[in-house]
Design a protein around this motif. Structure first.
Motif, PDB file in Angstrom:
ATOM      1  N   ALA A  22       0.764  -1.326  -0.109  1.00  0.00           N
ATOM      2  CA  ALA A  22       0.154   0.062  -0.077  1.00  0.00           C
ATOM      3  C   ALA A  22       0.978   1.110   0.239  1.00  0.00           C
ATOM      4  CB  ALA A  22      -1.056  -0.089   1.287  1.00  0.00           C
ATOM      5  N   ALA A  23       2.184   0.899  -0.064  1.00  0.00           N
ATOM      6  CA  ALA A  23       2.996   2.197   0.187  1.00  0.00           C
ATOM      7  C   ALA A  23       2.839   3.109   1.332  1.00  0.00           C
ATOM      8  CB  ALA A  23       2.935   3.181  -1.358  1.00  0.00           C
ATOM      9  N   ALA A  24       2.540   2.395   2.335  1.00  0.00           N
ATOM     10  CA  ALA A  24       2.341   3.276   3.741  1.00  0.00           C
ATOM     11  C   ALA A  24       3.733   3.964   4.139  1.00  0.00           C
ATOM     12  CB  ALA A  24       1.813   2.506   4.885  1.00  0.00           C
ATOM     13  N   SER A  25       3.531   5.144   4.596  1.00  0.00           N
ATOM     14  CA  SER A  25       4.849   5.779   5.134  1.00  0.00           C
ATOM     15  C   SER A  25       5.075   5.297   6.507  1.00  0.00           C
ATOM     16  CB  SER A  25       4.534   7.118   5.021  1.00  0.00           C
ATOM     17  OG  SER A  25       3.418   7.539   6.066  1.00  0.00           O
ATOM     18  N   HIS A  26       4.062   5.075   7.263  1.00  0.00           N
ATOM     19  CA  HIS A  26       4.560   4.127   8.556  1.00  0.00           C
ATOM     20  C   HIS A  26       3.625   3.077   8.875  1.00  0.00           C
ATOM     21  CE1 HIS A  26       6.039   8.410   9.398  1.00  0.00           C
ATOM     22  NE2 HIS A  26       6.605   7.732  10.202  1.00  0.00           N
ATOM     23  N   HIS A  27       4.233   2.174   9.671  1.00  0.00           N
ATOM     24  CA  HIS A  27       3.529   0.879  10.180  1.00  0.00           C
ATOM     25  C   HIS A  27       3.831   0.799  11.581  1.00  0.00           C
ATOM     26  CE1 HIS A  27       1.877  -2.904   9.311  1.00  0.00           C
ATOM     27  NE2 HIS A  27       2.826  -3.865   9.516  1.00  0.00           N
ATOM     28  N   GLY A  28       3.173  -0.384  12.115  1.00  0.00           N
ATOM     29  CA  GLY A  28       3.573  -0.489  13.805  1.00  0.00           C
ATOM     30  C   GLY A  28       2.982  -1.484  14.208  1.00  0.00           C
ATOM     31  N   ALA A  29       2.440  -1.328  15.539  1.00  0.00           N
ATOM     32  CA  ALA A  29       1.727  -2.160  16.166  1.00  0.00           C
ATOM     33  C   ALA A  29       0.497  -1.561  17.351  1.00  0.00           C
ATOM     34  CB  ALA A  29       2.578  -3.148  17.153  1.00  0.00           C
ATOM     35  N   THR A  30      -0.264  -2.385  17.529  1.00  0.00           N
ATOM     36  CA  THR A  30      -1.397  -1.672  18.726  1.00  0.00           C
ATOM     37  C   THR A  30      -1.831  -2.792  19.657  1.00  0.00           C
ATOM     38  OG1 THR A  30      -2.415  -0.601  16.378  1.00  0.00           O
ATOM     39  CG2 THR A  30      -3.786  -0.751  18.501  1.00  0.00           C
ATOM     40  N   VAL A  31      -1.828  -2.183  20.910  1.00  0.00           N
ATOM     41  CA  VAL A  31      -2.387  -3.111  21.833  1.00  0.00           C
ATOM     42  C   VAL A  31      -4.044  -2.511  21.912  1.00  0.00           C
ATOM     43  CG1 VAL A  31      -2.399  -3.781  24.389  1.00  0.00           C
ATOM     44  CG2 VAL A  31      -0.461  -3.405  23.166  1.00  0.00           C
ATOM     45  N   HIS A  32      -4.963  -3.555  21.977  1.00  0.00           N
ATOM     46  CA  HIS A  32      -6.319  -3.210  22.100  1.00  0.00           C
ATOM     47  C   HIS A  32      -7.292  -4.166  22.987  1.00  0.00           C
ATOM     48  CE1 HIS A  32      -7.733  -6.243  19.170  1.00  0.00           C
ATOM     49  NE2 HIS A  32      -6.597  -6.264  18.849  1.00  0.00           N
ATOM     50  N   PHE A  33      -8.242  -3.578  23.690  1.00  0.00           N
ATOM     51  CA  PHE A  33      -9.156  -4.834  24.088  1.00  0.00           C
ATOM     52  C   PHE A  33      -9.733  -5.378  23.217  1.00  0.00           C
ATOM     53  CE2 PHE A  33      -8.987  -1.565  27.792  1.00  0.00           C
ATOM     54  CZ  PHE A  33      -8.733  -2.113  28.847  1.00  0.00           C
ATOM     55  N   VAL A  34     -10.258  -6.483  23.576  1.00  0.00           N
ATOM     56  CA  VAL A  34     -10.938  -7.417  22.389  1.00  0.00           C
ATOM     57  C   VAL A  34     -12.436  -7.472  22.771  1.00  0.00           C
ATOM     58  CG1 VAL A  34     -11.288  -9.828  21.768  1.00  0.00           C
ATOM     59  CG2 VAL A  34      -8.865  -8.970  22.555  1.00  0.00           C
ATOM     60  N   THR A  35     -12.988  -7.220  21.395  1.00  0.00           N
ATOM     61  CA  THR A  35     -14.196  -7.189  21.390  1.00  0.00           C
ATOM     62  C   THR A  35     -14.816  -8.612  20.311  1.00  0.00           C
ATOM     63  OG1 THR A  35     -14.822  -5.545  19.701  1.00  0.00           O
ATOM     64  CG2 THR A  35     -14.493  -4.919  21.904  1.00  0.00           C
ATOM     65  N   ASP A  36     -15.896  -8.280  20.084  1.00  0.00           N
ATOM     66  CA  ASP A  36     -16.176  -9.786  19.059  1.00  0.00           C
ATOM     67  C   ASP A  36     -16.066  -9.352  17.625  1.00  0.00           C
ATOM     68  OD1 ASP A  36     -18.655  -8.026  18.842  1.00  0.00           O
ATOM     69  OD2 ASP A  36     -19.792  -9.547  19.702  1.00  0.00           O
ATOM     70  N   GLU A  37     -15.490  -8.147  17.388  1.00  0.00           N
ATOM     71  CA  GLU A  37     -15.564  -7.528  16.111  1.00  0.00           C
ATOM     72  C   GLU A  37     -13.627  -7.949  15.881  1.00  0.00           C
ATOM     73  OE1 GLU A  37     -14.981  -3.444  13.609  1.00  0.00           O
ATOM     74  OE2 GLU A  37     -15.793  -3.379  15.596  1.00  0.00           O
ATOM     75  N   LEU A  38     -13.312  -8.384  14.953  1.00  0.00           N
ATOM     76  CA  LEU A  38     -12.093  -9.005  14.620  1.00  0.00           C
ATOM     77  C   LEU A  38     -11.155  -7.739  14.631  1.00  0.00           C
ATOM     78  CD1 LEU A  38     -10.000 -11.312  13.824  1.00  0.00           C
ATOM     79  CD2 LEU A  38     -10.581 -10.824  11.670  1.00  0.00           C
ATOM     80  N   ASP A  39     -10.151  -7.741  15.400  1.00  0.00           N
ATOM     81  CA  ASP A  39      -9.084  -6.557  15.354  1.00  0.00           C
ATOM     82  C   ASP A  39      -9.729  -5.469  15.763  1.00  0.00           C
ATOM     83  OD1 ASP A  39      -7.151  -8.516  15.309  1.00  0.00           O
ATOM     84  OD2 ASP A  39      -6.986  -8.314  13.251  1.00  0.00           O
ATOM     85  N   GLY A  40     -10.830  -5.127  16.220  1.00  0.00           N
ATOM     86  CA  GLY A  40     -11.679  -3.913  16.262  1.00  0.00           C
ATOM     87  C   GLY A  40     -12.030  -3.479  17.655  1.00  0.00           C
ATOM     88  N   GLY A  41     -11.586  -3.933  18.666  1.00  0.00           N
ATOM     89  CA  GLY A  41     -11.905  -3.451  19.978  1.00  0.00           C
ATOM     90  C   GLY A  41     -11.128  -2.071  20.252  1.00  0.00           C
ATOM     91  N   PRO A  42     -11.632  -1.391  21.255  1.00  0.00           N
ATOM     92  CA  PRO A  42     -11.015  -0.229  21.432  1.00  0.00           C
ATOM     93  C   PRO A  42      -9.463  -0.276  21.580  1.00  0.00           C
ATOM     94  CG  PRO A  42     -12.859  -0.500  22.975  1.00  0.00           C
ATOM     95  CD  PRO A  42     -12.569  -2.062  22.497  1.00  0.00           C
ATOM     96  N   LEU A  43      -9.001   0.824  21.174  1.00  0.00           N
ATOM     97  CA  LEU A  43      -7.330   0.800  20.917  1.00  0.00           C
ATOM     98  C   LEU A  43      -6.753   1.437  22.012  1.00  0.00           C
ATOM     99  CD1 LEU A  43      -7.253   2.147  17.247  1.00  0.00           C
ATOM    100  CD2 LEU A  43      -7.686  -0.100  18.167  1.00  0.00           C
ATOM    101  N   ILE A  44      -5.602   0.790  22.821  1.00  0.00           N
ATOM    102  CA  ILE A  44      -5.086   1.285  24.001  1.00  0.00           C
ATOM    103  C   ILE A  44      -3.961   2.154  23.602  1.00  0.00           C
ATOM    104  CG2 ILE A  44      -4.129   0.454  26.101  1.00  0.00           C
ATOM    105  CD1 ILE A  44      -5.647  -1.981  25.856  1.00  0.00           C
ATOM    106  N   LEU A  45      -2.813   1.629  22.956  1.00  0.00           N
ATOM    107  CA  LEU A  45      -1.465   2.061  22.787  1.00  0.00           C
ATOM    108  C   LEU A  45      -1.131   1.560  21.519  1.00  0.00           C
ATOM    109  CD1 LEU A  45       1.068   3.199  24.022  1.00  0.00           C
ATOM    110  CD2 LEU A  45       1.457   0.984  25.206  1.00  0.00           C
ATOM    111  N   GLN A  46      -0.162   2.437  20.883  1.00  0.00           N
ATOM    112  CA  GLN A  46       0.273   2.117  19.513  1.00  0.00           C
ATOM    113  C   GLN A  46       1.857   2.710  19.353  1.00  0.00           C
ATOM    114  OE1 GLN A  46      -1.962   4.205  16.914  1.00  0.00           O
ATOM    115  NE2 GLN A  46      -3.265   2.164  16.293  1.00  0.00           N
ATOM    116  N   ALA A  47       2.419   2.013  18.522  1.00  0.00           N
ATOM    117  CA  ALA A  47       4.060   2.299  18.522  1.00  0.00           C
ATOM    118  C   ALA A  47       4.286   2.315  16.846  1.00  0.00           C
ATOM    119  CB  ALA A  47       5.067   1.391  18.913  1.00  0.00           C
ATOM    120  N   GLN A  48       4.641   3.512  16.403  1.00  0.00           N
ATOM    121  CA  GLN A  48       5.191   3.329  14.897  1.00  0.00           C
ATOM    122  C   GLN A  48       6.516   3.262  14.338  1.00  0.00           C
ATOM    123  OE1 GLN A  48       3.584   6.873  13.100  1.00  0.00           O
ATOM    124  NE2 GLN A  48       1.916   7.157  14.597  1.00  0.00           N
ATOM    125  N   VAL A  49       6.690   2.594  13.457  1.00  0.00           N
ATOM    126  CA  VAL A  49       7.926   2.684  12.791  1.00  0.00           C
ATOM    127  C   VAL A  49       7.723   3.175  11.125  1.00  0.00           C
ATOM    128  CG1 VAL A  49       8.588   0.631  14.108  1.00  0.00           C
ATOM    129  CG2 VAL A  49       7.678   0.269  11.878  1.00  0.00           C
TER     130      VAL A  49
END
Length: 217
Positions: A133-160
């Motif tokens: 997708a030619a993204a300029s940044h990527h990273g990781a996310t910690v989130h609470f889990v809900t029944d939506e795949l990878d869709g729960g409320p987002l807690i913390l991210q780190a970018q590279v």
């Protein structure tokens, strides 16, 4: 090291190598106030089980192929997890889509780490997709889990940054370094009573987060 009684009891679920599990173990051996009651895998060949055993943490294997379907497996998994009485359940590379019943049972005390800057690139092959997708940044996310795949409320991210000559493997390695920082940090916030989910919203230090916290470089 803090007394066990003052440590948050957690259970960690894995399916593979367990590098995030190792980051949590290392942090717990330092000053992260958690007690890892058990590490549970749906695969007997998960290297993370060996990591846990080396740290004298109880392990268990619950093979999903031995169950009729997702619901039967998740029912057995709930029973196994609850036998350890955790206050937080940590998904660390647990490659199973969880049933709504499972998620509801642990609502507000079930967290996951995902290798993308959610809501971008939910699901699998996130590093390849970021490069394509030619993204300029990527990273990781910690989130609470809900029944939506990878869709729960987002807690913390780190970018590279995504570099011009990045391969999927190079990008994955840089993201993984950040995962090993943000997952223990988010767990610390929860263990210290600073983090909770209220009405599908992340609350940190009594303040609702409009967007996920960011790890400072």
């Amino acid at each position: 090291m803090q007394e066990s009684a003052k440590r948050l009891p957690i259970v960690v679920l894995i399916s593979g190598g367990g590098s995030n599990l190792q980051a949590i173990i290392d942090a717990a051996n330092n000053d992260l106030p958690v007690e890892i009651r058990a590490v549970i895998s749906n695969r007997s060949d998960a290297y993370g089980l060996e990591r846990a055993q080396q740290a004298a943490i109880p392990t268990a294997v619950l093979d999903h192929t031995h169950y009729e379907g997702r619901e039967a497996f998740d029912t057995a998994l709930i029973e196994l997890i609850d036998s350890h009485q955790p206050q937080l359940v940590v998904l660390a590379g647990f490659m199973r889509i969880l049933t709504p019943e499972f998620v509801r049972h642990y609502q507000g005390r079930l967290i996951n780490i995902h290798p993308s800057l959610l809501p971008e690139f939910r699901g699998l092959h996130t590093h390849r997709r970021a490069i394509e997708a030619a993204a300029s940044h990527h990273g990781a996310t910690v989130h609470f889990v809900t029944d939506e795949l990878d869709g729960g409320p987002l807690i913390l991210q780190a970018q590279v940054p995504v570099l011009a000559d990045d391969s999927e493997e190079l990008l994955a390695a840089r993201v993984l370094e950040q995962e090993h920082k943000i997952y223990p940090l988010a767990i610390r916030w929860f263990a210290e009573g600073r983090l909770e989910m209220r009405d599908h919203t992340v609350v940190l230090d009594n303040q609702p987060l409009e967007k996920p916290a960011q790890l400072e470089a």
